[in-house]
Design an enzyme around this catalytic site. Structure first.
Site, short mmCIF file in Angstrom:
data_model
loop_
_atom_site.label_atom_id
_atom_site.label_comp_id
_atom_site.label_asym_id
_atom_site.label_seq_id
_atom_site.Cartn_x
_atom_site.Cartn_y
_atom_site.Cartn_z
N HIS A 118 0.87 -1.18 0.00
CA HIS A 118 0.00 0.00 0.00
C HIS A 118 0.90 1.23 0.00
O HIS A 118 2.03 1.19 0.49
CB HIS A 118 -0.86 -0.05 1.26
CG HIS A 118 -1.95 0.98 1.34
ND1 HIS A 118 -1.70 2.29 1.69
CD2 HIS A 118 -3.29 0.88 1.16
CE1 HIS A 118 -2.84 2.96 1.71
NE2 HIS A 118 -3.81 2.12 1.39
N ASP A 195 3.09 -4.53 8.17
CA ASP A 195 1.82 -3.82 8.02
C ASP A 195 0.71 -4.87 8.15
O ASP A 195 0.49 -5.67 7.25
CB ASP A 195 1.80 -3.14 6.64
CG ASP A 195 0.43 -2.58 6.26
OD1 ASP A 195 -0.54 -2.78 7.02
OD2 ASP A 195 0.32 -1.98 5.18
N GLN A 198 -4.49 -5.58 6.88
CA GLN A 198 -5.43 -6.51 6.26
C GLN A 198 -5.45 -7.89 6.93
O GLN A 198 -6.32 -8.70 6.62
CB GLN A 198 -5.08 -6.67 4.77
CG GLN A 198 -5.26 -5.41 3.95
CD GLN A 198 -6.70 -4.93 3.92
OE1 GLN A 198 -7.64 -5.73 3.95
NE2 GLN A 198 -6.89 -3.63 3.85
N LYS A 221 -10.44 -1.74 10.50
CA LYS A 221 -10.39 -2.95 9.68
C LYS A 221 -10.86 -4.18 10.47
O LYS A 221 -11.05 -5.24 9.88
CB LYS A 221 -8.97 -3.22 9.18
CG LYS A 221 -8.29 -2.06 8.49
CD LYS A 221 -8.73 -1.88 7.07
CE LYS A 221 -7.81 -0.88 6.36
NZ LYS A 221 -8.23 -0.60 4.98
N CYS A 359 -4.78 2.19 -3.79
CA CYS A 359 -3.56 2.76 -3.20
C CYS A 359 -2.37 1.84 -3.39
O CYS A 359 -1.48 1.73 -2.54
CB CYS A 359 -3.75 3.08 -1.71
SG CYS A 359 -4.90 4.43 -1.41
#
Length: 401
Positions: A118, A195, A198, A221, A359
């Site tokens: 991202h 990261d 997700q 999320k 993104c």
């Protein structure tokens, strides 16, 4: 249906049709428990935290710190001192770039990211490299949407100070082999940031078992509020890093001659935090824990398998990202039809999907496409809704071809 009843937003019509919400990779909907936690704070406990001695301040502080303990358990961290509240994954990554990066990464040093990232895990490192004269290297992506791990191994050297990759691709759903990535990075002395935006709602995380140095995720999320997130960092690293912002709470003692900084985790939490949303984040974590991540994953995997099978039967449709390990994200293009047109016409039928580059512009360029249509599934989605998506796409194709 019992789970769906927990999410008030789902009980509505869009353009005269029952809402189908398949934009969960962008943000999940919120159960009543989260909404009620927000309302409860503002109606009964609204006060600033940590320094007040009156009852409202003490109750707000208790609930705020209870969320920190819930997050610690959610991530398998050793201590609440390693749990820093942020505004989201983006701020967590920028915090590491601005503190660890500025102190420990210098001219000629190397940072490795991947082609699946991202923009939030690309731009902060580009900015740091421009400032420091450091070198950014990228793990390439295969035609299946997986990381080329042989190239990754070849990029590693003692010059690499940090590896920053996502656990799961927001655009393709690919689950990356982060334990292997972490172990190989540590073998050359590099630190690793993951990261987890997700992955946090789909995959059980144990930061100690992973031996990861930094792990960031966002509340919105995982069925929680917007504007709140978490950065996990190993205690010894956080202690070695300078503060991110100056102000109240992050200090121990201030004089005009010198300021001493607070202990962890407060050293990185300057100013009045997002108290209400932090408190409501615990309600989201509790909600996930009651259902069980393994049950959520099993349901979402079934939806992904069914949707993939049905989508592949549509003539001219091509799925982008066919990794062997995926979460419940399916990203696709249809020959001769722009993704934005697909999104608008599906919305006319009450179906919410995400379209565009997500993104991840470098990733779209890798596949030589302008963007995709992305359907992403959550615990409250159903097989019947997937059927609605298929019917909706068939109508789109009839209209535009």
């Amino acid at each position: 249906q019992k789970i769906r009843a927990d999410f008030p937003v789902l009980d509505q019509t869009i353009n005269g049709k029952q809402l189908v919400y398949f934009d969960n990779a962008a943000t999940t909907q919120k159960p009543s428990a989260v909404i009620n936690a927000l309302v409860h704070y503002y109606q009964t406990d609204n006060a600033n935290i940590h320094r007040g001695i009156h009852t409202l301040a003490e109750r707000a502080t208790r609930d705020f710190e209870a969320t920190r303990e819930a997050v610690r358990a959610f991530l398998g961290a050793a201590s609440t001192e390693e749990i820093i509240f942020t505004s989201g994954t983006t701020q967590g990554i920028n915090l590491v770039a601005s503190t660890f990066g500025r102190k420990f990464i210098g001219e000629g040093d190397e940072i490795i990211i991947s082609g699946l990232e991202h923009h939030s895990n690309i731009v902060p490192w580009q900015m740091l490299c421009e400032e420091k004269g450091s070198i950014l290297k990228v793990i390439p992506v295969t035609d299946e949407g997986e990381l080329d791990m042989e190239v990754y191994a070849s990029l590693l050297s003692p010059n690499v100070k940090l590896v920053a990759v996502n656990h799961v691709s927001n655009a393709l759903g690919t689950i990356n082999p982060i334990k292997q990535i972490i172990d190989q990075a540590h073998a050359v002395g590099a630190k690793v940031l993951i990261d987890g935006a997700q992955s946090s709602s789909h995959i059980t995380i144990d930061v100690q078992a992973l031996d990861v140095d930094f792990y960031a995720f966002s509340g919105h999320k995982i069925y929680g509020p917007t504007g709140v997130g978490v950065l996990y960092g190993k205690k010894e690293l956080l202690n070695a890093m300078p503060p991110y912002m100056g102000g109240g709470e992050m200090i121990k003692e201030v004089s005009f001659e010198k300021t001493t900084y607070n202990e962890l985790p407060y050293k990185f939490e300057a100013g009045t935090p997002n108290i209400a949303d932090v408190i409501a984040l615990k309600a989201a974590i509790d909600y996930i824990n009651v259902i069980g991540k393994e049950n959520i994953a099993a349901h979402e995997d079934a939806l992904l398998a069914y949707a993939t099978e049905r989508l592949l039967k549509i003539e001219g449709l091509r799925i982008i990202g066919t990794a062997k390990e995926k979460v419940s994200v399916v990203s696709f293009v249809i020959d001769g039809i722009h993704p934005q047109d697909i999104g608008v016409l599906l919305d006319n039928q009450g179906i919410a999907v995400r379209t565009g580059h997500h993104c991840t512009q470098p990733l779209m360029k890798r596949f030589n496409i302008v963007g995709t249509t992305r359907a992403s599934f959550a615990v409250y989605n159903t097989i019947e809704e997937v059927d609605r998506l298929i019917t909706g796409l068939e109508r789109v194709i009839k209209m535009l071809k």
